[in-house]
Design an enzyme around this catalytic site. Structure first.
Site, PDB file in Angstrom:
ATOM      1  N   SER A 152       0.841  -1.198   0.000  1.00 33.54           N
ATOM      2  CA  SER A 152       0.000   0.000   0.000  1.00 33.54           C
ATOM      3  C   SER A 152       0.871   1.240   0.000  1.00 33.54           C
ATOM      4  O   SER A 152       1.944   1.259   0.622  1.00 33.54           O
ATOM      5  CB  SER A 152      -0.883   0.016   1.248  1.00 33.54           C
ATOM      6  OG  SER A 152      -1.542   1.262   1.358  1.00 33.54           O
ATOM      7  N   TYR A 165      -0.868  -0.688   9.912  1.00 29.43           N
ATOM      8  CA  TYR A 165      -1.065  -1.079   8.508  1.00 29.43           C
ATOM      9  C   TYR A 165       0.150  -0.687   7.660  1.00 29.43           C
ATOM     10  O   TYR A 165       0.647  -1.480   6.846  1.00 29.43           O
ATOM     11  CB  TYR A 165      -2.334  -0.381   8.023  1.00 29.43           C
ATOM     12  CG  TYR A 165      -2.783  -0.698   6.628  1.00 29.43           C
ATOM     13  CD1 TYR A 165      -3.430  -1.895   6.333  1.00 29.43           C
ATOM     14  CD2 TYR A 165      -2.595   0.230   5.603  1.00 29.43           C
ATOM     15  CE1 TYR A 165      -3.873  -2.152   5.044  1.00 29.43           C
ATOM     16  CE2 TYR A 165      -3.038  -0.020   4.324  1.00 29.43           C
ATOM     17  CZ  TYR A 165      -3.666  -1.215   4.046  1.00 29.43           C
ATOM     18  OH  TYR A 165      -4.103  -1.477   2.769  1.00 29.43           O
ATOM     19  N   LYS A 169       2.528  -3.242   5.670  1.00 27.35           N
ATOM     20  CA  LYS A 169       2.584  -3.183   4.209  1.00 27.35           C
ATOM     21  C   LYS A 169       4.002  -2.949   3.700  1.00 27.35           C
ATOM     22  O   LYS A 169       4.367  -3.439   2.622  1.00 27.35           O
ATOM     23  CB  LYS A 169       1.633  -2.099   3.688  1.00 27.35           C
ATOM     24  CG  LYS A 169       0.156  -2.490   3.797  1.00 27.35           C
ATOM     25  CD  LYS A 169      -0.116  -3.848   3.182  1.00 27.35           C
ATOM     26  CE  LYS A 169      -1.543  -4.034   2.743  1.00 27.35           C
ATOM     27  NZ  LYS A 169      -1.790  -5.412   2.256  1.00 27.35           N
TER      28      LYS A 169
HETATM   29  P1  NAI Z   1     -11.584  -6.037   1.584  1.00 24.75           P
HETATM   30  O1  NAI Z   1     -11.805  -5.790   3.045  1.00 24.75           O
HETATM   31  O2  NAI Z   1     -12.707  -5.806   0.637  1.00 24.75           O
HETATM   32  O3  NAI Z   1     -11.074  -7.534   1.367  1.00 24.75           O
HETATM   33  C1  NAI Z   1     -10.194  -8.155   2.249  1.00 24.75           C
HETATM   34  C2  NAI Z   1     -10.648  -9.595   2.409  1.00 24.75           C
HETATM   35  O4  NAI Z   1      -9.722 -10.285   3.254  1.00 24.75           O
HETATM   36  C3  NAI Z   1     -12.027  -9.710   3.075  1.00 24.75           C
HETATM   37  O5  NAI Z   1     -12.927 -10.446   2.251  1.00 24.75           O
HETATM   38  C4  NAI Z   1     -11.732 -10.436   4.395  1.00 24.75           C
HETATM   39  O6  NAI Z   1     -12.782 -11.313   4.807  1.00 24.75           O
HETATM   40  C5  NAI Z   1     -10.459 -11.192   4.054  1.00 24.75           C
HETATM   41  N1  NAI Z   1      -9.686 -11.543   5.256  1.00 24.75           N
HETATM   42  C6  NAI Z   1      -9.446 -10.769   6.340  1.00 24.75           C
HETATM   43  N2  NAI Z   1      -8.718 -11.440   7.247  1.00 24.75           N
HETATM   44  C7  NAI Z   1      -8.468 -12.675   6.713  1.00 24.75           C
HETATM   45  C8  NAI Z   1      -7.755 -13.807   7.163  1.00 24.75           C
HETATM   46  N3  NAI Z   1      -7.141 -13.813   8.364  1.00 24.75           N
HETATM   47  N4  NAI Z   1      -7.679 -14.893   6.349  1.00 24.75           N
HETATM   48  C9  NAI Z   1      -8.297 -14.912   5.141  1.00 24.75           C
HETATM   49  N5  NAI Z   1      -9.014 -13.855   4.666  1.00 24.75           N
HETATM   50  C10 NAI Z   1      -9.088 -12.745   5.445  1.00 24.75           C
HETATM   51  O7  NAI Z   1     -10.312  -5.163   1.171  1.00 24.75           O
HETATM   52  P2  NAI Z   1      -9.716  -4.725  -0.266  1.00 24.75           P
HETATM   53  O8  NAI Z   1      -9.844  -3.259  -0.388  1.00 24.75           O
HETATM   54  O9  NAI Z   1     -10.238  -5.589  -1.342  1.00 24.75           O
HETATM   55  O10 NAI Z   1      -8.168  -5.004  -0.025  1.00 24.75           O
HETATM   56  C11 NAI Z   1      -7.470  -6.116  -0.556  1.00 24.75           C
HETATM   57  C12 NAI Z   1      -5.979  -5.928  -0.293  1.00 24.75           C
HETATM   58  O11 NAI Z   1      -5.505  -4.767  -0.973  1.00 24.75           O
HETATM   59  C13 NAI Z   1      -5.624  -5.765   1.173  1.00 24.75           C
HETATM   60  O12 NAI Z   1      -4.391  -6.411   1.436  1.00 24.75           O
HETATM   61  C14 NAI Z   1      -5.461  -4.283   1.309  1.00 24.75           C
HETATM   62  O13 NAI Z   1      -4.624  -3.933   2.384  1.00 24.75           O
HETATM   63  C15 NAI Z   1      -4.845  -3.910  -0.030  1.00 24.75           C
HETATM   64  N6  NAI Z   1      -5.040  -2.512  -0.401  1.00 24.75           N
HETATM   65  C16 NAI Z   1      -6.270  -2.053  -0.787  1.00 24.75           C
HETATM   66  C17 NAI Z   1      -6.400  -0.720  -1.157  1.00 24.75           C
HETATM   67  C18 NAI Z   1      -7.684  -0.196  -1.686  1.00 24.75           C
HETATM   68  O14 NAI Z   1      -7.666   0.944  -2.197  1.00 24.75           O
HETATM   69  N7  NAI Z   1      -8.785  -0.927  -1.597  1.00 24.75           N
HETATM   70  C19 NAI Z   1      -5.285   0.237  -1.067  1.00 24.75           C
HETATM   71  C20 NAI Z   1      -4.053  -0.360  -0.680  1.00 24.75           C
HETATM   72  C21 NAI Z   1      -3.954  -1.686  -0.348  1.00 24.75           C
END
Ligand code: NAI
Length: 303
Positions: A152, A165, A169
């Site tokens: 990130s 975070y 990251k």
């Molecule tokens: P999101 O919250 O929609 O999806 C994350 C998923 O990970 C969720 O479905 C959750 O149930 C699952 N999860 C959480 N803990 C878990 C565990 N212990 N084991 C298995 N699954 C688990 O988030 P999003 O936005 O789709 O983010 C995806 C990745 O991208 C993350 O690593 C986030 O940090 C990174 N990211 C996202 C950004 C954005 O703009 N959305 C910006 C920078 C990084």
């Protein structure tokens, strides 16, 4: 070498929603068999809903693809091994890992609890290591494999209220570089993507001020599906890219710089506290990195 994923087996963690779902759908459509891993937790890591992973499996199979659900947590050594085992048991092999699972517990550093720190480090940093480590046994033996880890700009550039975070990251970037360096001789690649996407994670950004509301309106233009082609390319046999950090925001793909010496000075007699203050700091000052956050550095609207 082909950029098709036909015949490949890919684990995507956190694929029950958000970006992970986009990755799983794209890779399934490109011909990969996909392990859709998700504990189905809330944004802060609480709760759990096994049906979220299964519903993405259903979407992939409805498109004619091949997928299996996994509801094990990335955040435990044994449960992470089980995620990789699910790939091997179901599809007979594993070719790629997309470390995408994540939670947030945003808090200013002077208010952050030990639990808030540990929970975020556990899922992002420990989770990325545990799943990578479990797959590494197979990758080394078969002399092929690819990792894509979500980092990130919160860590790469800067953020407010996300010390846990940001630390996790940036730690993941170190993990990816280490894997890339250590496993190059085994034909294994490892890269990071810093995504920008409107998801439930970004929907937690406060909208109290006009500036915050304007920022969120822009974020809503950034679709997770725009990030998926790069992730799919990086795991394909057609790629020989490794050790890199990319960012994706709408239709822009960025190659991010990595830490290298910016300037150096020496004094043959060595430095004292006084000469550091009088000589070194004034000389290096113009090259210092300003205290900026992501929106200061990437200040233009999404393209
Ligand atoms: P999101 O919250 O929609 O999806 C994350 C998923 O990970 C969720 O479905 C959750 O149930 C699952 N999860 C959480 N803990 C878990 C565990 N212990 N084991 C298995 N699954 C688990 O988030 P999003 O936005 O789709 O983010 C995806 C990745 O991208 C993350 O690593 C986030 O940090 C990174 N990211 C996202 C950004 C954005 O703009 N959305 C910006 C920078 C990084």
């Amino acid at each position: 070498m082909s950029t098709s994923l036909a015949g490949q087996v890919v684990v995507v963690t956190g694929a029950g929603g958000g970006l992970g779902r986009d990755f799983a759908l794209q890779m399934g459509a490109e011909g990969a068999s996909v392990v859709v891993n998700d504990t189905g937790v809330e944004l802060d890591g609480s709760g759990g809903n096994a049906s979220r992973a299964q519903s993405v499996v259903d979407e992939i199979t409805a498109q004619g693809g091949s997928a299996v659900a996994s509801t094990d947590s990335v955040a435990g050594w044994e449960s992470a091994r089980q995620i990789v085992q699910t790939a091997v048991d179901t599809f007979g092999r594993i070719d790629a890992v997309v470390n995408n699972a994540g939670i947030v517990r945003d808090r200013m550093i002077f208010k952050m609890s030990e639990e808030e720190w540990r929970a975020v480090i556990d899922v992002h940093l420990h989770g990325s290591f545990f799943v990578s480590r479990a797959a590494a046994d197979y990758f080394k033996k078969q002399e092929s494999g690819a990792y894509v880890h979500m980092t990130s700009t919160s860590g790469l550039i800067g953020a407010i209220g996300q010390a846990n975070y940001s630390a996790a990251k940036l730690g993941i970037v170190g993990l990816s570089r280490s894997i890339a360096n250590e496993m190059a001789r085994y034909g294994v690649r490892s890269n990071c993507i810093a995504p920008f996407a409107w998801s439930r994670m970004t929907s937690s950004i406060p909208t109290d001020t006009p500036e915050q509301r304007a920022r969120v309106e822009k974020l809503q233009l950034m679709q997770g599906s725009k990030v998926a082609p790069l992730a799919a390319y990086l795991v394909s046999d057609g790629s020989n890219v490794s050790g890199q950090v990319f960012a994706v925001r709408a239709n822009e793909i960025y190659l991010m710089s990595q830490h290298r010496p910016a300037r150096t000075m020496h004094r043959s007699e060595g430095w004292t506290v006084e000469t550091i203050g009088e000589h070194l700091i004034p000389a290096l000052n113009s090259s210092f990195t300003p205290l900026e956050v992501t929106t200061d550095v990437i200040s233009w609207d999404p393209v």
